[in-house]
Design an enzyme around this catalytic site. Structure first.
Site, PDB file in Angstrom:
ATOM      1  N   ASP A 297      29.679   5.645  47.419  1.00 12.34           N
ATOM      2  CA  ASP A 297      30.621   5.760  46.050  1.00 12.34           C
ATOM      3  C   ASP A 297      30.521   7.100  45.780  1.00 12.34           C
ATOM      4  O   ASP A 297      29.729   7.651  45.083  1.00 12.34           O
ATOM      5  CB  ASP A 297      30.408   4.901  45.056  1.00 12.34           C
ATOM      6  CG  ASP A 297      31.250   5.078  43.987  1.00 12.34           C
ATOM      7  OD1 ASP A 297      31.956   5.990  43.821  1.00 12.34           O
ATOM      8  OD2 ASP A 297      31.178   4.268  43.079  1.00 12.34           O
TER       9      ASP A 297
ATOM     10  N   PHE B 235      26.629   2.673  38.808  1.00 15.35           N
ATOM     11  CA  PHE B 235      28.009   2.433  38.136  1.00 15.35           C
ATOM     12  C   PHE B 235      28.975   2.621  39.238  1.00 15.35           C
ATOM     13  O   PHE B 235      29.269   3.521  39.810  1.00 15.35           O
ATOM     14  CB  PHE B 235      28.279   3.734  36.947  1.00 15.35           C
ATOM     15  CG  PHE B 235      29.393   3.580  36.480  1.00 15.35           C
ATOM     16  CD1 PHE B 235      29.773   2.588  35.342  1.00 15.35           C
ATOM     17  CD2 PHE B 235      30.785   4.082  36.926  1.00 15.35           C
ATOM     18  CE1 PHE B 235      31.073   2.135  34.590  1.00 15.35           C
ATOM     19  CE2 PHE B 235      31.919   3.789  36.335  1.00 15.35           C
ATOM     20  CZ  PHE B 235      31.786   2.823  35.069  1.00 15.35           C
TER      21      PHE B 235
ATOM     22  N   LYS C  42      39.152   9.450  41.239  1.00 18.63           N
ATOM     23  CA  LYS C  42      39.032  10.612  40.282  1.00 18.63           C
ATOM     24  C   LYS C  42      39.857  11.869  40.625  1.00 18.63           C
ATOM     25  O   LYS C  42      41.032  11.916  40.791  1.00 18.63           O
ATOM     26  CB  LYS C  42      37.709  10.830  40.083  1.00 18.63           C
ATOM     27  CG  LYS C  42      36.912   9.711  39.188  1.00 18.63           C
ATOM     28  CD  LYS C  42      35.974  10.054  38.323  1.00 18.63           C
ATOM     29  CE  LYS C  42      35.620   8.805  37.322  1.00 18.63           C
ATOM     30  NZ  LYS C  42      34.475   8.090  37.516  1.00 18.63           N
TER      31      LYS C  42
END
Ligand SMILES: *Cc1c(COP(=O)(O)O)cnc(C)c1O
Length: 402
Positions: A226, A141, A256
């Site tokens: 990531d 993802f 985030k």
């Protein structure tokens, strides 16, 4: 209709239905707690997918936000601002890298990484123009833009969104041999998560990341991690790759918790040798590196260090894992994770995880299922032992054998 029902009805009427939230309307957050519009208090065990590692409305981050909001919020990169340098200096020091490129959302930072490694392939490695390949892992993802879903193996993320961005190859996650076999002279980079979050907290075999690093270096391929979800303390280290010896990537993608849940701030962090492929005018973002985001980002990084959040995540995550494994239940197939990033996978015949998340919500504990059958537990890293005890009590009752 109750107030919450009215608010949900209004939201559902005017919002595109690209999410299926639990039936709860939140109005206030403080540290590990959130409150709904009836005043009921919940323990947040999702932390906005790890954007709120520092806890909701952390006073130091909010103070930085307020002070900067009253002073200067946006200059665009047409001019320098007095906050970006200090923020990126801190980020590079925390990430042990030389240079950063600030963006806003995670998906934008992944896009930036893709642009960087392609340009590096053409201008440094010498791959023929338009031939660069990037290797991704099945189950990945990396966001929801056309290019990031082009790299996905998930049919649901892609259906009727084509045509897709070419130049991507998929390999099984956790298999270093498959990676080596997929590399060609045109391979620019491999981009992966050190633990696959959205795929259900998939932890690769021990040694996979350092094996990947060595394979990449042998073939002059960039190793890109990531760490948008796993980074900044979530897994019990500042970055998840630090659990392995000698697994440092050539490039890190962060987002985030980089803003502690206040404002979208993301970045790509790497070496000069890679990021110097960017020259004026070839890439940018109006809000990227803005002074408000920079002030918030600096405070968010300082909080992670000052409050030893990575260490807390390590100790409390081990404690949580031991307690979860001791729950007497026949419904759980596997418990996986590192630090305070934990997935409880239910047996196939138990059915989806969502009703369990709803039952936990009734008890004042907010979780969200991932990949149908996994209950994800990822509270703010400021959580205390006694809150974990309470959390495990709720799970024990909800998962009790029938
Ligand atoms: C959340 C996430 C993204 C996308 O970030 P957005 O801010 O939602 O665009 C990318 N990669 C990983 C691993 C993520 O968890």
């Amino acid at each position: 209709m109750t107030l919450q029902e009215q608010l949900i009805e209004k939201t559902e009427r005017y919002s595109a239905h690209n999410y299926h939230p639990l039936p709860i309307v939140l109005t206030k957050g403080e540290d590990i707690w959130v409150w709904d519009t009836d005043g009921k208090k919940y323990l947040d065990c999702l932390s906005a997918y790890s954007a709120v590692n520092q806890g909701h409305c952390h006073p130091k981050i909010i103070q930085a936000l307020k002070e900067q909001a009253e002073k200067l919020t946006l200059t665009s990169r047409a001019f320098h601002n007095d906050r970006m340098g200090s923020f990126l200096e801190k980020l590079c020091s925390v990430a042990e890298m030389e240079m950063a490129l600030p963006m806003n959302t995670g998906a934008e930072a992944v896009e930036t990484a893709i642009k960087a490694v392609r340009k590096w392939a053409y201008e440094v490695k010498g791959v023929p123009n338009n031939q660069a390949e990037i290797i991704f892992c099945e189950g990945n993802f990396h966001g929801r833009t056309i290019t990031t879903v082009s790299a996905s193996s998930e049919e649901e993320y892609k259906h009727h969104f084509g045509p897709f961005t070419p130049g991507f190859k998929l390999i099984p996650y956790g298999d270093a041999q498959a990676l080596e076999a997929a590399i060609t002279p045109n391979t620019a980079a491999v981009i992966m998560e050190p633990i696959q979050g959205e795929a259900g907290i998939n932890v690769p075999p021990e040694g996979y990341l350092s094996a990947t690093r060595h394979i990449c270096h042998r073939h002059n391929v960039l190793f890109v991690l990531d760490e948008i979800q796993t980074g900044l303390g979530r897994t019990g280290k500042m970055f998840c790759y630090q659990h392995e010896h000698d697994a440092k990537p050539d490039m890190l993608i962060v987002g985030k918790a980089l803003s502690g849940g206040t404002y979208p701030v993301s970045a790509v962090v790497s070496s000069k040798a890679v990021l110097e492929v960017f020259t004026p005018g070839i890439h940018g973002s109006t809000y990227g590196g803005n002074p408000l985001g920079a002030a918030v980002g600096l405070a968010a990084l300082e909080v992670i260090e000052e409050e030893n959040l990575a260490e807390r995540s390590h100790l409390l995550g081990d404690y949580l894992m031991r307690k979860l494994e001791a729950i007497p239940t026949n419904k759980v197939a596997e418990i996986r994770g590192k630090g305070l990033m934990v997935g409880i996978e239910l047996h196939k015949d138990v059915g989806p995880a969502r009703p369990y998340c709803e039952a936990l919500m009734e008890r004042g504990m907010l979780c969200k299922e991932t990949h149908e059958t996994v209950i994800r537990i990822a509270p703010p890293l400021t959580i205390e032992k006694e809150n974990i005890d309470w959390m495990v009590d709720q799970l024990t009752e909800v998962l009790a054998a029938e």
